[in-house]
Design a protein around this motif. Sequence first.
Motif, PDB file in Angstrom:
ATOM      1  N   ASP A 239       6.871 -46.279 -37.513  1.00  0.00           N
ATOM      2  CA  ASP A 239       8.387 -45.927 -37.693  1.00  0.00           C
ATOM      3  C   ASP A 239       8.809 -47.146 -38.531  1.00  0.00           C
ATOM      4  OD1 ASP A 239       9.230 -43.371 -36.156  1.00  0.00           O
ATOM      5  OD2 ASP A 239       8.269 -44.861 -34.555  1.00  0.00           O
TER       6      ASP A 239
ATOM      7  N   ARG B 158       9.469 -41.852 -40.309  1.00  0.00           N
ATOM      8  CA  ARG B 158       8.252 -41.666 -39.203  1.00  0.00           C
ATOM      9  C   ARG B 158       7.128 -41.213 -39.955  1.00  0.00           C
ATOM     10  NH1 ARG B 158       8.492 -40.248 -32.934  1.00  0.00           N
ATOM     11  NH2 ARG B 158       8.890 -42.452 -32.801  1.00  0.00           N
TER      12      ARG B 158
ATOM     13  N   MET C 184      12.601 -48.670 -40.195  1.00  0.00           N
ATOM     14  CA  MET C 184      13.847 -48.551 -40.227  1.00  0.00           C
ATOM     15  C   MET C 184      14.593 -49.700 -40.981  1.00  0.00           C
ATOM     16  SD  MET C 184      12.045 -47.843 -37.118  1.00  0.00           S
ATOM     17  CE  MET C 184      12.084 -49.290 -36.340  1.00  0.00           C
ATOM     18  N   GLU C 185      15.996 -49.244 -41.445  1.00  0.00           N
ATOM     19  CA  GLU C 185      16.680 -50.355 -41.921  1.00  0.00           C
ATOM     20  C   GLU C 185      18.061 -50.222 -41.347  1.00  0.00           C
ATOM     21  OE1 GLU C 185      18.377 -51.772 -46.473  1.00  0.00           O
ATOM     22  OE2 GLU C 185      16.534 -50.336 -46.156  1.00  0.00           O
ATOM     23  N   THR C 186      18.730 -51.312 -40.888  1.00  0.00           N
ATOM     24  CA  THR C 186      20.091 -51.401 -40.390  1.00  0.00           C
ATOM     25  C   THR C 186      21.155 -51.143 -41.280  1.00  0.00           C
ATOM     26  OG1 THR C 186      19.709 -53.600 -39.871  1.00  0.00           O
ATOM     27  CG2 THR C 186      19.025 -52.091 -38.112  1.00  0.00           C
TER      28      THR C 186
ATOM     29  N   LEU D 209      21.684 -46.564 -38.799  1.00  0.00           N
ATOM     30  CA  LEU D 209      20.494 -46.806 -39.804  1.00  0.00           C
ATOM     31  C   LEU D 209      20.701 -46.306 -40.900  1.00  0.00           C
ATOM     32  CD1 LEU D 209      17.499 -45.963 -37.354  1.00  0.00           C
ATOM     33  CD2 LEU D 209      18.657 -48.188 -37.455  1.00  0.00           C
TER      34      LEU D 209
ATOM     35  N   LYS E 142      17.978 -46.412 -42.945  1.00  0.00           N
ATOM     36  CA  LYS E 142      16.636 -45.827 -43.185  1.00  0.00           C
ATOM     37  C   LYS E 142      15.884 -45.339 -42.133  1.00  0.00           C
ATOM     38  CE  LYS E 142      12.280 -47.113 -45.441  1.00  0.00           C
ATOM     39  NZ  LYS E 142      11.780 -48.136 -45.965  1.00  0.00           N
ATOM     40  N   ALA E 143      15.360 -44.337 -41.880  1.00  0.00           N
ATOM     41  CA  ALA E 143      14.475 -44.023 -40.657  1.00  0.00           C
ATOM     42  C   ALA E 143      13.351 -43.028 -41.058  1.00  0.00           C
ATOM     43  CB  ALA E 143      15.390 -43.381 -39.471  1.00  0.00           C
TER      44      ALA E 143
ATOM     45  N   TYR F 292      20.107 -40.305 -37.951  1.00  0.00           N
ATOM     46  CA  TYR F 292      20.673 -41.447 -37.398  1.00  0.00           C
ATOM     47  C   TYR F 292      21.701 -42.089 -38.276  1.00  0.00           C
ATOM     48  CZ  TYR F 292      16.592 -41.048 -34.375  1.00  0.00           C
ATOM     49  OH  TYR F 292      15.829 -40.575 -33.460  1.00  0.00           O
TER      50      TYR F 292
ATOM     51  N   LYS G 172      15.316 -55.089 -42.349  1.00  0.00           N
ATOM     52  CA  LYS G 172      14.422 -53.747 -42.520  1.00  0.00           C
ATOM     53  C   LYS G 172      13.123 -54.314 -41.275  1.00  0.00           C
ATOM     54  CE  LYS G 172      14.165 -52.968 -47.195  1.00  0.00           C
ATOM     55  NZ  LYS G 172      13.450 -53.202 -48.458  1.00  0.00           N
TER      56      LYS G 172
ATOM     57  N   VAL H 232      18.751 -44.769 -30.797  1.00  0.00           N
ATOM     58  CA  VAL H 232      19.661 -45.879 -31.568  1.00  0.00           C
ATOM     59  C   VAL H 232      20.863 -46.254 -30.596  1.00  0.00           C
ATOM     60  CG1 VAL H 232      20.461 -47.110 -33.579  1.00  0.00           C
ATOM     61  CG2 VAL H 232      18.386 -45.353 -33.628  1.00  0.00           C
TER      62      VAL H 232
ATOM     63  N   ILE I 291      16.853 -50.277 -30.754  1.00  0.00           N
ATOM     64  CA  ILE I 291      15.922 -49.110 -30.944  1.00  0.00           C
ATOM     65  C   ILE I 291      15.013 -48.887 -29.596  1.00  0.00           C
ATOM     66  CG2 ILE I 291      14.091 -47.846 -32.161  1.00  0.00           C
ATOM     67  CD1 ILE I 291      15.267 -49.292 -34.716  1.00  0.00           C
TER      68      ILE I 291
END
Length: 637
Positions: free
Chosen positions: A527, A513, A529-531, A508, A510-511, A504, A609, A471, A538
């Motif tokens: 994957d 996998r 993710m939430e920034t 992030l 949320k991450a 992360y 998201k 990231v 990414i």
Amino acid sequence: MDHLIRWWRGAALPLFLVMLLQTGVVSKLFSQADSVTATAVVGDHPRLLLRENEEKNIRANIAADPVWQRMHKAILEECDKMIPVPPVERIKIGRRLLGKSREALRRLFFLSYAYRMTQDKKYLDRAEKEMLAISAFSDWNPSHFLDVAEMTMALSIGYDWLYKKLPAGSRAVIKTAIIEKGLNPSLDPKNNGWLKVEHNWNQVCNAGMTYGALAVYEGDPASSRGIINRAIKSIVRPMEEYAPDGAYPEGYGYWGYGTSFNVLFLQALNKCFGTDFGLSKRQGFLKTASFLENMTGPTGKPFNFSDAGERGGSLQPALFWFASSLHDPALLWVARDRLLKDDFAAFMNERLLPGVMLWNDGIKINAITAPKDLIWVGRGRTPVALMRTSWTDTSAIFVGMKGGSASVNHAHMDIGSFVMDAQGVRWAMDFGAQDYESLESKGLQIFGRTQDAQRWTVFRYINQVHNTLTVNGQQQLVKGYAPITGYSRQPSFLNATVDLGEIYKGTLVKALRGVAIVEGKYVAVRDEMETADTPVTIRWTMLTPADAKITGEHTIELTQKGRKLLLKVAASGKVVMKTWPTAPPHEYDAANPGTVLVGFELAVPAHTKAFTVVSLLPGNDSVTAVVSPLSKWPSAK
């Protein structure tokens, strides 16, 4: 403390050590250790691993199975090659004498086995020559105590197994060396930091010192008991690392080191005292054989995360001990394949190889059946999920994924990484280890575990070259930990999920996998993710030995050995497909020929998201890959 001071007599001791011994500080190492009591009887020589007349059991196993006949013959032939070879010399490589210690252990274990099985004096004489040469070394390099541990074990096995046939003068020289160059240095605080660590050093060093103490036990039982009891108390630390399921934190390569010496330690206790004092029953330990077996894919290559080699062709003698202890020959399925197909010459560098003959329990190799479970999940410090479509089909799909933390001993920034086999080849790979001396000789300190450690300047160790996420070009957080959050044994959707959020943190919110084998046909990596407050880029990467060609806005075609695999991406935003070279950036980095990084980049705005789904389609680009959100995946917590 008189017996401890006697052990140190004749050595040039620093004054502070003499004072420590005299004031009783060192005695605290032993004060709570009473598993082996003063009434314990260890018996006559030989007492390590193989008691007198137990050779008959091995001979019966050899007679009953042609595989064991071949193994026995191969060991004897290797011993014959050792006869004219000069003994090892005290030549260090960098700060280590370890290569010489390991060769000494190989030679003396092999030669001692050969003599006990044949009574041919040529093996006795050659082993005696080796032991006398090593006994004459100025020291066994106590500043890197693994060297001392393996050398002590080497001489202890030779001394114990050949005791009754060695000339009295040779016995005296070898015994003195075991005490003065092996056991005594372990009492010095500057040499024994391994007593308090949780990794392989503890297992190897405690095993080596215990073998030394048992070999010379009758000379000073009180001092020997002190060493052994210290080990019983100390080795609990690394044995706790197998909890709860048997996953070994340091990975495939160091399982072969730490666990093998742990088994040697337990077996020595059992042979001498009739018990291992409950150590083998510690949570997770007996389950760890399943971890190792499941780590090998149908290509024969292991999931070589952390400091592990890519090749998996050697035998692991400790596995035979587990199979015997658990009465579970299926644990030897991978070993069976190697024993039936490989040239036994390939096994001769395995210094503990005679252990296979000691621990095979008469198992008929051809009668071993394949394991039943297609997925194995182990929680712990380095949680892993290992899944496959078949144990018997060499073209089967295999995926191994890991969580954990880069703060674990020997770990890389590979949290969330995976490997994949299909069609008989490895598509997603890991570089694994780089030779330590190649880095240390350039002045690098490579065993730091902090975020700013020099270790993270080594190309092979960072997340940018592993099959995981990067990231904003940043390295994974060393202090973070990623647990496996769920998995499923459902044959049509074998899967496991891991929470990468702490890895992360800061970039992030949320991450997550998830990795799955879908309908037994292909692999999906999803994957989610939430920034946080800032936009991010990414980068998704997969290391491969295949030739790579970007064939579309969402596809990369991989080819190797006449086989094809299509990498196909679906995402919540626009992806940019990419390949990256693996040429090392520093002169101290190892070369990486024949490899390439493939993947893509995805820009994600702040407070957004996002998701990506990568489908890895072996030999078939006609599959319509649709993988639901991770919250919908079947899962057993």
